[in-house]
Design a protein around this motif. Structure first.
Motif, short mmCIF file in Angstrom:
data_model
loop_
_atom_site.label_atom_id
_atom_site.label_comp_id
_atom_site.label_asym_id
_atom_site.label_seq_id
_atom_site.Cartn_x
_atom_site.Cartn_y
_atom_site.Cartn_z
N GLY A 150 -2.73 11.84 0.80
CA GLY A 150 -3.11 12.76 -0.27
C GLY A 150 -3.53 12.09 -1.56
N LYS A 151 -3.61 10.78 -1.57
CA LYS A 151 -4.00 10.04 -2.76
C LYS A 151 -5.38 9.40 -2.53
CE LYS A 151 0.08 10.85 -4.49
NZ LYS A 151 1.02 9.79 -4.83
N LEU A 152 -6.06 9.10 -3.62
CA LEU A 152 -7.37 8.46 -3.55
C LEU A 152 -7.22 6.94 -3.55
CD1 LEU A 152 -9.28 10.77 -6.04
CD2 LEU A 152 -9.68 10.60 -3.57
N VAL A 153 -8.06 6.27 -2.79
CA VAL A 153 -8.07 4.81 -2.73
C VAL A 153 -9.50 4.33 -2.92
CG1 VAL A 153 -7.46 2.77 -1.40
CG2 VAL A 153 -6.17 4.89 -1.06
N VAL A 154 -9.69 3.40 -3.84
CA VAL A 154 -10.99 2.80 -4.07
C VAL A 154 -10.89 1.33 -3.71
CG1 VAL A 154 -12.72 2.16 -5.80
CG2 VAL A 154 -11.66 4.42 -5.88
N GLY A 155 -11.81 0.87 -2.87
CA GLY A 155 -11.87 -0.55 -2.51
C GLY A 155 -13.05 -1.21 -3.18
N LEU A 156 -12.80 -2.26 -3.93
CA LEU A 156 -13.84 -2.97 -4.67
C LEU A 156 -14.00 -4.38 -4.11
CD1 LEU A 156 -12.86 -2.00 -8.34
CD2 LEU A 156 -14.57 -0.90 -6.87
N PRO A 157 -15.19 -4.96 -4.26
CA PRO A 157 -15.38 -6.35 -3.82
C PRO A 157 -14.45 -7.30 -4.59
CG PRO A 157 -17.48 -5.28 -4.35
CD PRO A 157 -16.40 -4.38 -4.84
N GLY A 158 -14.26 -8.48 -4.03
CA GLY A 158 -13.42 -9.47 -4.70
C GLY A 158 -14.14 -10.27 -5.76
N PRO B 92 -1.86 2.69 8.29
CA PRO B 92 -0.64 3.42 8.68
C PRO B 92 -0.43 4.71 7.89
CG PRO B 92 -0.18 1.08 8.35
CD PRO B 92 -1.55 1.32 7.81
N PHE B 93 -1.19 4.89 6.82
CA PHE B 93 -1.01 6.06 5.97
C PHE B 93 -2.15 7.06 6.13
CE2 PHE B 93 0.68 2.19 4.09
CZ PHE B 93 2.03 2.49 4.11
N GLY B 94 -2.84 6.94 7.28
CA GLY B 94 -3.87 7.90 7.61
C GLY B 94 -5.12 7.80 6.78
N LEU B 95 -5.57 6.58 6.52
CA LEU B 95 -6.76 6.40 5.68
C LEU B 95 -7.94 7.16 6.26
CD1 LEU B 95 -8.22 4.98 3.30
CD2 LEU B 95 -8.74 3.11 4.89
N ASP B 96 -8.56 7.98 5.42
CA ASP B 96 -9.77 8.71 5.77
C ASP B 96 -10.87 8.27 4.81
OD1 ASP B 96 -11.69 10.55 6.59
OD2 ASP B 96 -10.84 12.18 5.38
N CYS B 97 -11.85 7.53 5.30
CA CYS B 97 -12.90 7.00 4.43
C CYS B 97 -13.90 8.09 4.07
CB CYS B 97 -13.62 5.85 5.12
SG CYS B 97 -12.86 4.24 4.80
N VAL B 98 -14.15 8.23 2.78
CA VAL B 98 -15.19 9.13 2.28
C VAL B 98 -16.54 8.45 2.42
CG1 VAL B 98 -16.01 10.40 0.25
CG2 VAL B 98 -13.55 10.21 0.70
N PHE B 99 -16.61 7.18 2.04
CA PHE B 99 -17.75 6.33 2.36
C PHE B 99 -17.24 4.89 2.47
CE2 PHE B 99 -18.10 7.01 -2.31
CZ PHE B 99 -17.93 5.72 -2.78
N ALA B 100 -17.94 4.10 3.30
CA ALA B 100 -17.46 2.75 3.60
C ALA B 100 -18.31 1.67 2.97
CB ALA B 100 -17.40 2.54 5.10
N LYS B 101 -19.56 1.95 2.67
CA LYS B 101 -20.45 1.00 2.01
C LYS B 101 -21.49 1.80 1.24
CE LYS B 101 -20.25 -2.81 5.40
NZ LYS B 101 -21.07 -3.63 6.34
N LEU C 260 -14.52 4.21 -0.64
CA LEU C 260 -13.64 5.25 -1.21
C LEU C 260 -13.00 6.00 -0.06
CD1 LEU C 260 -12.61 7.11 -3.55
CD2 LEU C 260 -14.73 8.42 -3.27
N GLY C 261 -11.69 6.23 -0.17
CA GLY C 261 -10.99 6.96 0.88
C GLY C 261 -9.81 7.74 0.35
N ARG C 262 -9.13 8.41 1.26
CA ARG C 262 -7.91 9.15 0.94
C ARG C 262 -6.82 8.74 1.92
NH1 ARG C 262 -11.28 14.67 0.34
NH2 ARG C 262 -12.06 13.77 2.28
N ALA D 123 0.83 -1.20 0.00
CA ALA D 123 0.00 0.00 0.00
C ALA D 123 0.87 1.25 0.00
CB ALA D 123 -0.94 -0.01 1.21
N GLY D 124 1.92 1.26 0.82
CA GLY D 124 2.81 2.41 0.87
C GLY D 124 3.48 2.68 -0.46
N ALA D 125 3.96 1.61 -1.10
CA ALA D 125 4.61 1.78 -2.40
C ALA D 125 3.63 2.28 -3.45
CB ALA D 125 5.23 0.45 -2.84
N ALA D 126 2.39 1.76 -3.41
CA ALA D 126 1.39 2.18 -4.38
C ALA D 126 1.02 3.65 -4.19
CB ALA D 126 0.14 1.30 -4.24
#
Length: 395
Positions: free
Chosen positions: A287-295, A262-271, A282-284, A232-235
């Motif tokens: 300073g970068k955006l992170v999108v979590g999708l189902p498997g 560890p990188f201060g994830l701030d969730c914009v929405f969780a479900k 979706l979170g930040r 996650a850190g490298a990404a």
């Protein structure tokens, strides 16, 4: 858990264009203009012939038939150097500069070549076949507005403006992380049936590119939290947007959010209250955006089409709403009433309209290959009959 429309509103709010950059014309296909394209020259720069024929003065042909001496020839890129003398003509070819004094080009089919003389059997009529200087556009004209995505047609206009580089919005750099001990690289399975080919990242990568993003990497990761956190850190360091698949639920090894903690994830929405794909988030972080999708493959691709596509489009300078251009189409089959969660049914285009697929399981992959549309069903929608209009989105 939030409603789908609320989720898309939050996505649109975050989907702001990235920095500007300059790219050569041969690298500009599909990019979004960050600045308007202004013509550096007029087109054509001088009056040119629109036909193969003979450049003449209109007055010299008012009393046909007539023979005129041929002073020389004019070719595209190499014009006739002298003004057109009264009582003479110049052999001319399409795109060649018209000699000064020319006010008409007579098509060669209407003229008889007699060597050093051209015979005009009658006074010409119809079009003059001369393109005036600047008749297409003039120097300084805006040919393309900022915000347009460059298509083959628009690239031609940009090149005609005599520009070698264009100012465009940077492509969002996307890293895709697929998580799960059960996954193996396609074609390299252990053969014991305990693992499955990792398929989702290939579809996601194609979707990212289709909406203007740049996939900088795909990584397949096991369910080891320290290793996931390192990835996650490298990404986050390399990408503008990180997409992680799997681990989005509440199981013991669902680490999708924990790996970014560890990188201060701030969730914009969780479900989101949708089916399939409720665990999408979706979170930040950093300073970068992170999108979590189902498997599950279908759930992942559906939620990516609904939420990831507009996010990538907006980051790349497009209108994020363009990615959610719902329209109405007639049903080719009946539909049951919708439950209390907004539902997106996989469907295919048929002659009679739109036909929902019989297999709507969120893990189905064979059925997924048949789908080219999504049908949107609002919570509590009643059963729909054949011929009823439904909301659909290109999938």
């Amino acid at each position: 858990m939030i409603a789908f429309d609320d989720a898309t509103a939050l996505v649109s709010g975050l989907a702001r264009p990235l920095a500007r950059e300059r790219v050569g014309l041969d690298q500009a296909d599909g990019r979004v203009l960050a600045a308007p394209v202004l013509a550096q020259r007029s087109s054509p720069a001088v009056a040119v012939s629109a036909m193969d024929g003979y450049a003449v003065r209109e007055a010299d042909l008012s009393h046909g038939p007539i023979r005129l001496p041929v002073m020389g020839a004019a070719y595209a890129g190499r014009g006739f150097e002298h003004p057109l003398a009264p009582g003479a003509c110049v052999r001319i070819f399409t795109g060649a500069p018209a000699p000064a004094g020319t006010d008409r080009v007579v098509m060669q089919e209407s003229v008889r070549d007699e060597g050093e003389v051209a015979f005009f059997p009658q006074a010409p009529c119809g079009g003059r076949h001369v393109r005036a200087a600047g008749c297409d556009f003039r120097a300084g004209d805006e040919l393309l507005a900022a915000g347009l995505r460059l298509t083959p047609q628009r690239l031609i206009a940009a090149a005609a403006a005599d520009l070698s580089e264009l100012e465009v919005v940077a492509r969002p750099r996307v890293m895709i992380l697929s998580t799960g001990d059960e996954l193996h690289e396609p074609g390299h399975g252990p053969g014991d049936g305990a693992s499955i080919p990792e398929s989702v990242s290939f579809g996601l990568a194609a979707l990212v590119r289709a909406w203007g993003g740049e996939v900088i990497g795909r990584r397949r990761l096991g369910d080891d939290l320290p290793a996931l956190q390192a990835a996650a850190g490298a990404a986050l360091e390399a990408a503008d947007l990180v997409v992680v698949t799997g681990g989005a639920s509440v199981g013991q090894r669902d680490y999708a959010k924990a790996m970014f903690a560890p990188f201060g994830l701030d969730c914009v929405f969780a479900k989101v209250a949708i089916k399939p794909g409720k665990p999408v988030w979706l979170g930040r972080a950093e300073g970068k955006l992170v999108v979590g999708l189902p498997g599950n493959p279908t759930a992942a691709l559906v939620t990516a089409r609904l939420l990831l596509a507009p996010l990538i489009a907006g980051l790349g300078g497009q209108d994020p709403d363009r990615a959610l251009a719902w329209r109405r189409a007639p049903l080719a089959e009946t539909l049951e009433a919708c439950g209390d969660r907004e539902t997106f049914l996989r469907a295919r285009s048929v002659a009679a309209g739109v036909a929902p697929l019989s297999d709507q399981d969120s893990s189905s992959q064979k059925a997924l290959a048949l789908a080219d549309l999504l049908i949107r069903r609002r919570p509590g929608d009643s059963a729909a009959a054949t011929g009823d209009q439904v909301e659909v989105l290109d999938f």
